[in-house]
Structures are given as structure tokens and as C-alpha cells.
Design a protein around this motif. Structure first.
Motif, PDB file in Angstrom:
ATOM      1  N   UNK A  23      27.571  46.716  56.956  1.00  0.00           N
ATOM      2  CA  UNK A  23      26.198  46.260  56.845  1.00  0.00           C
ATOM      3  C   UNK A  23      25.793  46.354  55.509  1.00  0.00           C
ATOM      4  N   UNK A  24      24.740  45.480  55.264  1.00  0.00           N
ATOM      5  CA  UNK A  24      24.131  45.099  53.862  1.00  0.00           C
ATOM      6  C   UNK A  24      22.581  45.361  53.988  1.00  0.00           C
ATOM      7  N   UNK A  25      22.068  45.982  53.178  1.00  0.00           N
ATOM      8  CA  UNK A  25      20.616  46.109  53.210  1.00  0.00           C
ATOM      9  C   UNK A  25      20.082  44.861  52.678  1.00  0.00           C
ATOM     10  N   UNK A  26      20.560  44.359  51.398  1.00  0.00           N
ATOM     11  CA  UNK A  26      20.149  43.095  50.970  1.00  0.00           C
ATOM     12  C   UNK A  26      21.217  42.136  51.221  1.00  0.00           C
ATOM     13  N   UNK A  27      20.914  40.931  51.956  1.00  0.00           N
ATOM     14  CA  UNK A  27      21.839  40.147  52.467  1.00  0.00           C
ATOM     15  C   UNK A  27      22.549  39.224  51.161  1.00  0.00           C
ATOM     16  N   UNK A  28      21.896  39.313  50.229  1.00  0.00           N
ATOM     17  CA  UNK A  28      22.513  38.500  48.901  1.00  0.00           C
ATOM     18  C   UNK A  28      23.560  39.144  48.257  1.00  0.00           C
ATOM     19  N   UNK A  29      23.585  40.590  48.633  1.00  0.00           N
ATOM     20  CA  UNK A  29      24.689  41.243  48.052  1.00  0.00           C
ATOM     21  C   UNK A  29      26.030  41.118  48.782  1.00  0.00           C
ATOM     22  N   UNK A  30      26.171  40.103  49.785  1.00  0.00           N
ATOM     23  CA  UNK A  30      27.441  40.075  50.321  1.00  0.00           C
ATOM     24  C   UNK A  30      28.720  39.544  49.381  1.00  0.00           C
ATOM     25  N   UNK A  31      28.569  38.831  48.410  1.00  0.00           N
ATOM     26  CA  UNK A  31      29.572  38.387  47.690  1.00  0.00           C
ATOM     27  C   UNK A  31      29.608  39.420  46.365  1.00  0.00           C
TER      28      UNK A  31
ATOM     29  N   UNK B 194      28.785  50.945  55.558  1.00  0.00           N
ATOM     30  CA  UNK B 194      28.231  49.999  54.303  1.00  0.00           C
ATOM     31  C   UNK B 194      29.258  49.282  53.645  1.00  0.00           C
ATOM     32  N   UNK B 195      28.663  48.135  53.433  1.00  0.00           N
ATOM     33  CA  UNK B 195      29.516  46.950  52.812  1.00  0.00           C
ATOM     34  C   UNK B 195      29.792  47.192  51.359  1.00  0.00           C
ATOM     35  N   UNK B 196      28.965  48.042  50.494  1.00  0.00           N
ATOM     36  CA  UNK B 196      29.247  48.238  49.218  1.00  0.00           C
ATOM     37  C   UNK B 196      30.423  49.363  49.033  1.00  0.00           C
TER      38      UNK B 196
ATOM     39  N   UNK C 242      31.547  34.230  54.261  1.00  0.00           N
ATOM     40  CA  UNK C 242      30.390  34.816  53.347  1.00  0.00           C
ATOM     41  C   UNK C 242      29.135  34.152  53.590  1.00  0.00           C
ATOM     42  N   UNK C 243      29.262  32.940  54.373  1.00  0.00           N
ATOM     43  CA  UNK C 243      27.838  32.007  54.665  1.00  0.00           C
ATOM     44  C   UNK C 243      27.298  32.625  55.750  1.00  0.00           C
ATOM     45  N   UNK C 244      27.943  33.520  56.569  1.00  0.00           N
ATOM     46  CA  UNK C 244      27.510  34.071  57.662  1.00  0.00           C
ATOM     47  C   UNK C 244      27.438  35.689  57.778  1.00  0.00           C
ATOM     48  N   UNK C 245      26.896  36.293  58.860  1.00  0.00           N
ATOM     49  CA  UNK C 245      27.119  37.639  59.069  1.00  0.00           C
ATOM     50  C   UNK C 245      28.021  37.929  60.347  1.00  0.00           C
ATOM     51  N   UNK C 246      28.669  37.127  60.630  1.00  0.00           N
ATOM     52  CA  UNK C 246      29.793  37.266  61.756  1.00  0.00           C
ATOM     53  C   UNK C 246      30.647  38.172  61.611  1.00  0.00           C
TER      54      UNK C 246
ATOM     55  N   UNK D  23      26.197  34.750  67.985  1.00  0.00           N
ATOM     56  CA  UNK D  23      24.941  34.241  68.186  1.00  0.00           C
ATOM     57  C   UNK D  23      23.846  35.520  68.208  1.00  0.00           C
ATOM     58  N   UNK D  24      24.285  36.582  68.237  1.00  0.00           N
ATOM     59  CA  UNK D  24      23.436  38.008  67.975  1.00  0.00           C
ATOM     60  C   UNK D  24      23.307  38.593  66.447  1.00  0.00           C
ATOM     61  N   UNK D  25      23.998  37.891  65.766  1.00  0.00           N
ATOM     62  CA  UNK D  25      24.267  38.463  64.163  1.00  0.00           C
ATOM     63  C   UNK D  25      22.955  37.991  63.422  1.00  0.00           C
ATOM     64  N   UNK D  26      22.610  38.640  62.259  1.00  0.00           N
ATOM     65  CA  UNK D  26      21.723  38.359  61.281  1.00  0.00           C
ATOM     66  C   UNK D  26      21.789  37.011  60.873  1.00  0.00           C
ATOM     67  N   UNK D  27      20.862  36.190  60.744  1.00  0.00           N
ATOM     68  CA  UNK D  27      21.060  34.693  60.243  1.00  0.00           C
ATOM     69  C   UNK D  27      20.100  34.587  58.968  1.00  0.00           C
ATOM     70  N   UNK D  28      20.623  33.775  58.311  1.00  0.00           N
ATOM     71  CA  UNK D  28      19.933  33.866  56.780  1.00  0.00           C
ATOM     72  C   UNK D  28      18.909  32.563  56.865  1.00  0.00           C
ATOM     73  N   UNK D  29      17.827  33.124  55.854  1.00  0.00           N
ATOM     74  CA  UNK D  29      16.831  32.140  55.780  1.00  0.00           C
ATOM     75  C   UNK D  29      16.799  31.264  54.403  1.00  0.00           C
ATOM     76  N   UNK D  30      17.727  31.783  53.482  1.00  0.00           N
ATOM     77  CA  UNK D  30      17.978  30.975  52.241  1.00  0.00           C
ATOM     78  C   UNK D  30      19.598  30.994  52.047  1.00  0.00           C
TER      79      UNK D  30
END
Length: 649
Positions: free
Chosen positions: A411-419, A341-343, A481-485, A465-472
Motif C-alpha cells: 500500500x501507498x499513502x501517496x499514489x504518485x509514489x508508485x515509481x 507498506x510499498x516503500x 505502475x499505471x494501476x494499483x491492481x 475492479x475493486x482496487x484504487x483508481x487514479x484521477x491523474x
């Protein structure tokens, strides 16, 4: 003598193999093998060691004729299902008067090992094998709590580096008292300096009990212990058993439906864990509904007969491979869902003391030592809480790069928590490099540009190419932090790199109150050599994309930041042209050929090559560029190229 039902059964009488060594297992003895190593300066009895690769099929055949192979095979039978069908080597680690350890180099058995050992006080049947420390069968046993208390007391009384000066405490703490009769309630601070424990755990689908604006007043009066999920109940019991009257649990101490409160507490995360007397790490539960106090599996008993038919009883148990690596300066690595877990990374890096409740035992770390129930104390090792306690300036950037690379695996449950989920580490790291708040650029640092821009996708890990990609929008394209690579840094801080760009300005606009948290925009204005090129994606998917620079017939490999796709754009004269962009959530891999891109010369090395960024015009900010990936090539490609100013967003 063991109960007959506990003893692993044999179906045949042992053959006498004499004194010759088995070619498969070397009689589970470190001596007499070409690969054995000796340590003349060892402080312990382990003066000889052998790491022996064993083929599973050969071991399966040999178990009928070698009593040592049979002992090893029976232990594997008990803990590693279908081990004999896996085409991967079994690694058997041997020493002198120590347990025999065996592990399998296969993802199914990753980070697990078995120990074969004698009970304390029992004479070893052969010199190499020795006894192992007894581990209580229940993590809530008196013995386990006594172990935890000893670790904490020794740290408090002896380790000056672990005595943290008072800092900003959490806004709220749970009062849990000292026994089961004590009422539980939520207390709002400030109070005097309080001793409290902090819980580090997996949320899973979310705790069944939280604090909200609607129930805050009720939480301050009383919280029913029976209404708490199992994991929270166990955390309360641990705090009470250790004589700690207050407990911090994020779900209950942060108002979950109040954005302002969440931002305030997430910005203070560094102090919340740093000032906790102990952090309780629930390593194995996947959600708050599972217990920390899950029972441990009992060791099995193995019967061993020597050549005279004399019987000795050995034991075997499964353990996580969690011990620190002294040679590689790697801290202990307990294994379980929590560690993905990322946190959690900042919770464990920032704390002063931590007690890991793993599936098989307790592991304790502070800034000074690591201890575990199976091996007592590891001194002189790097510990997770100690990684940021004293960072030499000469190593600061390497430390930051290693942390962000490790963070990118989580891993993050909420993508916006990356930073926000790494903001506490960034806040702590700022003091290591004596930087200002404004020097932090959404995961990068002004003082470390342009080297900090040279993060790239890691070809040995998940394909980008297989990682989660952001919609926002989450962060500017120049930061990881702009990608989940899953990323890496290929250049170390002491490498002789020469910057080929001039940083004109760099800034980020914060979205909320946390100066190290979410951003709404970021821009780096720089001056450097920028040349045209064309990018191709192969027809059969591979990790790298192919880059061809202007006036060159050869291609260069590009590590893409994420999935790259081709889209149509309108030029200044309303003519349509193709450009490469980062893919969105619904995009799939599709090959493309020779689509125009831009290439920025970022740094030169003493090895006659340059490293840089592949860019494309931004679809969001007119006239600016966005990052697509990284490349390296010879100096000659940029010979004579003019420098120009550009904005990277």
C-alpha cells in the motif's frame, strides 16, 4: 514449581487413556501415523515429522477424554479466541524432541502459531515434545540487545558478501551519540565515512516532528529527545545501545516541504539503506506514536499428568510464523503493519543487515544468514537483503517479476509514489542486467519486452475492479505502475516464448530528477499483428471479461487491468461511437455487451497458443492505443492477420 495462578486450571480428574493413540491428535506424537515422514539424512534430531490437520469441533469434544487433546485445547484457549467456532482446520506440526506447533488456516489467525514446549533442562513427558529457546519478555532487555550485537559482530567479522564498499551517503544524519546524555542534532554531510543506523517504519498519519525549510537551522543545533514520538525515541535508544552514533530517519533527515530535496534523497535511497550499518525495522507499530519496545506476552504454564498421575509443567507461547522456507527458497517473513507498506520493500531488499522488531521477538537478517531469538540461526536460506546481492543473469527477469508482483500487494499513502518507492530496487537491478538508465520504462525494461508487458491481474487476489483508481496520470498504460491492481506474471523466463512483435522504439519522459522515478509520458512503438474484437462485461460481476475475436463465435477470457467502463467518443466524421476505457475513481461496475476493442499478438509459446494485450484507442494521445487487459488464445485466431505499426501509451 510454577505459581498456581500461572497454571491453566482443569475442572476434572484425568482419565487414564492407556497407550493407545488418540484418533484426533495422535497423542501429539509424530510416530505411528500413516502421514508421518522420515528423513534419514537429517543432521538434527528431527528425523521424523508429521503435519496433522485437526477438526476444531472434534478437538473440543475430545479434550475431556484425551490428556493430549486437552493440552492442545488449553493452549489454543489462551492465544486464539473462539478457535472452536471457526470452521477451519487446526494444523499441528510434530517432530522428535521439538516443540509442538499449532496454527489455524483462517484469515483471523493468519501467520500466527503457538508453540507448546518444555523448559530447558526439564525432562520431556513424552519423546516427541522438546524444549524451546527462551525469549526475553522485553525487546529492550539486555539479553535482546546482546543477541542483536552478536548477530552484527558475527556478520562484520565473517561475511565478506556483507562488506559493502563506501557509496553515496545520505545528505543528512542525526547525531545521537552513545548515551542519553548526548545531545541530538541534525548533521549535514559530507563527512568521512560514518557508521549509522537507518529506521524503517510506518508513518501512520505522519510523525509529530519533521524537518522543514523553516526549522532546518534549529534542527542542526538541537533536537529535544522528549519532543520525539515514541518510535523515534526507541530508535535512538537502539542505535546508542548498539554503539552507533548516527541515525537516519526519513522524517527528520529529508526536508519535508522541499520537492528538490525529496527527489534527491529518494533517488539515493538505494545507497541510504545499502550503506547503513544496520536497518532497524519497526514491524508492529502502525505509526510513529507507538513504541518499538512494546512488552511481549508471557508464555502460559500448562499442567500435564501422565497415566500414573505424575505432573509435568509445559509452557505455551504465541509466535509469528516468520521462519524462512528452505524448500521454496523463501526468506523470513516477519508479520506486522510495516510489511504491507510499498516503500518498505526496497528498504529491506537493499539493506545489508536488518533487525526486525516483531510483536513476539527479534529477527535478524543479513545477506548471508537469518537468526531469530526463538531458533538461533538459519543457514543456507535465502534472506531478504540477499535477494539482490547476486542475481544470475539467467534468473534476472524472474527475480524482477517476483519483486514487482510482491510490490503490487503493498500500500501507498501517496499514489504518485508508485515509481519512486521502487526506484532504489530498479537502480540496483540495473547493475544486475548491465543496462543503461534509458532502458528502464516506468517499471519495465527494454531488454525484457515483450515478455515484461505480459503482467496481468491476479485472479487469486483482490479483484481489479475493486482496487484504487487514479484521477491523474501516473504512468503509461503498458506498465503495471499505471494501476494499483495486484499482478502476476504467468510466464517464467526459461519458458520457450517467441516474440511476435518488433520493438521499433521505447522511451519515457521523466517528471523530476530521479531517472527511475515519476514520469510524465511514455510510449512504445511496435509492429505486430493487430485484429479487431469485441469485449463484454457480464451482468453478474465476475473476475474475467469476455472477448470475442473477429470471425469467431467462441469467447476468450480476459484479465482486466482495472475496472473497465464504456464511454462515448466522436469519430473522424463527428459520429458518436462506444469505446472501452479504464474506469476513474467515481466509476462503478456496470455490465456492457460487445463493445469494439483491438487485440495485439504479443508472444507465442511452444504449446500452440499466443498471449497478447487487449487495447483501445487512447483518449489522451491521438492515434495511439492504451492497454485494457491480457488474453491467451490459439494460433489460429491470428492466422493471416497483417502486421502494422502502432504506438502504445
Amino acid at each position: 514449581m510454577p505459581n498456581k495462578h500461572q497454571v491453566a486450571k482443569r475442572s476434572s480428574t484425568w482419565p487414564k487413556t492407556g497407550r493407545s493413540s488418540c484418533k484426533i491428535c495422535n497423542n501429539l506424537d509424530a510416530k505411528g501415523h500413516a502421514a508421518s515422514s522420515h528423513d534419514a539424512e537429517a543432521l538434527s534430531g528431527r528425523t521424523i515429522s508429521l503435519s496433522l490437520p485437526v477438526d476444531a469441533l472434534q478437538l473440543k469434544k475430545s479434550r475431556a477424554g484425551c490428556r493430549f487433546c486437552s493440552v492442545l485445547a488449553e493452549a489454543l484457549d489462551a492465544f486464539f479466541v473462539d478457535w472452536s467456532t471457526v470452521r477451519a482446520p487446526i494444523i499441528v506440526d510434530l517432530g522428535f524432541n521439538v516443540p509442538v506447533c499449532a496454527s489455524i488456516r483462517h484469515v483471523r489467525y493468519e501467520d500466527q502459531q503457538i508453540e507448546i514446549y518444555t523448559s530447558p533442562g526439564v525432562r520431556s513427558p513424552w519423546p516427541s515434545i522438546g524444549s524451546a529457546a527462551s525469549i526475553p519478555l522485553s525487546p529492550d532487555s539486555d539479553a535482546s540487545f546482546a543477541f542483536a550485537q552478536r548477530c552484527i559482530d558475527d556478520c562484520v567479522s565473517k561475511h565478506t558478501v556483507c562488506q559493502e564498499a563506501p557509496a553515496a551517503q545520505p545528505t543528512r544524519l542525526l547525531y545521537v551519540g552513545k548515551d542519553k546524555e548526548s545531545p541530538i542534532k541534525l548533521c549535514e554531510l559530507p563527512y568521512n565515512r560514518l557508521k549509522y543506523a537507518a529506521l524503517s517504519h510506518c508513518w501512520g498519519r505522519g510523525p509529530s516532528i519533521t524537518t522543514t525549510k523553516a526549522n532546518l537551522a534549529a534542527r542542526k543545533k538541537y533536537i529535544d529527545f522528549g519532543a520525539m514520538p515514541a518510535l523515534f525515541q526507541d530508535a535512538v535508544i537502539i542505535a546508542r545501545k548498539l554503539g552507533i552514533g548516527f541515525l537516519w530517519i526519513d522524517a527528520l533527515c529529508i526536508i519535508q516541504d522541499c520537492r528538490d530535496d525529496w527527489e534527491t534523497e529518494s533517488a539515493n535511497m538505494m545507497n541510504i539503506y545499502r550503506c547503513a550499518h544496520i536497518t532497524i525495522s519497526a514491524v508492529h507499530p502502525q505509526s510513529s506514536d507507538e513504541r518499538i519496545f512494546a512488552p511481549r506476552r508471557k508464555p502460559i504454564v500448562l499442567e500435564y499428568k501422565n497415566t500414573q498421575g505424575k505432573c509435568t509443567y509445559l509452557r505455551a507461547r504465541k509466535l509469528d510464523r516468520h521462519h524462512p522456507d528452505l524448500g521454496e527458497s523463501r526468506p523470513a517473513r516477519p508479520h506486522g503493519p510495516l510489511m504491507s507498506r510499498a516503500w518498505v520493500l526496497q528498504e529491506h531488499l537493499l539493506c545489508t543487515r536488518i533487525l526486525h522488531y516483531t510483536e513476539t521477538e527479534l529477527v535478524y537478517e543479513c545477506r548471508k544468514v537469518c537468526r531469530c531469538e526463538c531458533t538461533s540461526t538459519w543457514r543456507g536460506c535465502v534472506t531478504t537483503p540477499g535477494l539482490l546481492s547476486k542475481v544470475p543473469k539467467s534468473e534476472a527477469w524472474d527475480v524482477w517479476h517476483r519483486i514487482t508482483a510482491q510490490y503490487s500487494l503493498r500500500k501507498l499513502t501517496v499514489p504518485s509514489d508508485k515509481l519512486p518507492a521502487i526506484s532504489g530496487i530498479a537502480q540496483n537491478f540495473r547493475s544486475c542486467i548491465n543496462a543503461k538508465d534509458s532502458d528502464y520504462l516506468a517499471g519495465l525494461w527494454k531488454s525484457n519486452l515483450p515478455q515484461g508487458l505480459l503482467w496481468s491481474s491476479d485472479s487469486s487476489l483482490s479483484a481489479p475492479v475493486s482496487t484504487l483508481r487514479l484521477s491523474t496520470y501516473r504512468a503509461p498504460s503498458f506498465t503495471w505502475a499505471s494501476v494499483d491492481t495486484q499482478i502476476r506474471y504467468t510466464h517464467s523466463a526459461d519458458e520457450d516464448l517467441i516474440s511476435n512483435v518488433r520493438i521499433v522504439s521505447a522511451s519515457c519522459t521523466m517528471r523530476g530528477m530521479n531517472p527511475f522515478g515519476e514520469v510524465s509520458f511514455g510510449c512504445i512503438q511496435l509492429e505486430g499483428q493487430l485484429i479487431e474484437g469485441s469485449l463484454s462485461a457480464p451482468h453478474e460481476h465476475e473476475f474475467e471479461y469476455a472477448l470475442q475475436l473477429q470471425n469467431s463465435l467462441t469467447t476468450i477470457k480476459v484479465a482486466p487491468d482495472t475496472l473497465l467502463v464504456v464511454s462515448a467518443r466522436l469519430g473522424e466524421a463527428d459520429e458518436s461511437y462506444e469505446t472501452v476505457t479504464r474506469g476513474g475513481p467515481s466509476d462503478v461496475y456496470s455490465p456492457f455487451d460487445r463493445v469494439g476493442v483491438w487485440c495485439l499478438n504479443l508472444v507465442s509459446s511452444s504449446h500452440e497458443y499466443v498471449s497478447g494485450l487487449v487495447l483501445a484507442l487512447s483518449p489522451r494521445t491521438a492515434g495511439a492505443y492504451e492497454r485494457l487487459g491480457t488474453f491467451s488464445c490459439g494460433h489460429e485466431y491470428f492466422s493471416g492477420a497483417q502486421k502494422r505499426k502502432l504506438n502504445l501509451v
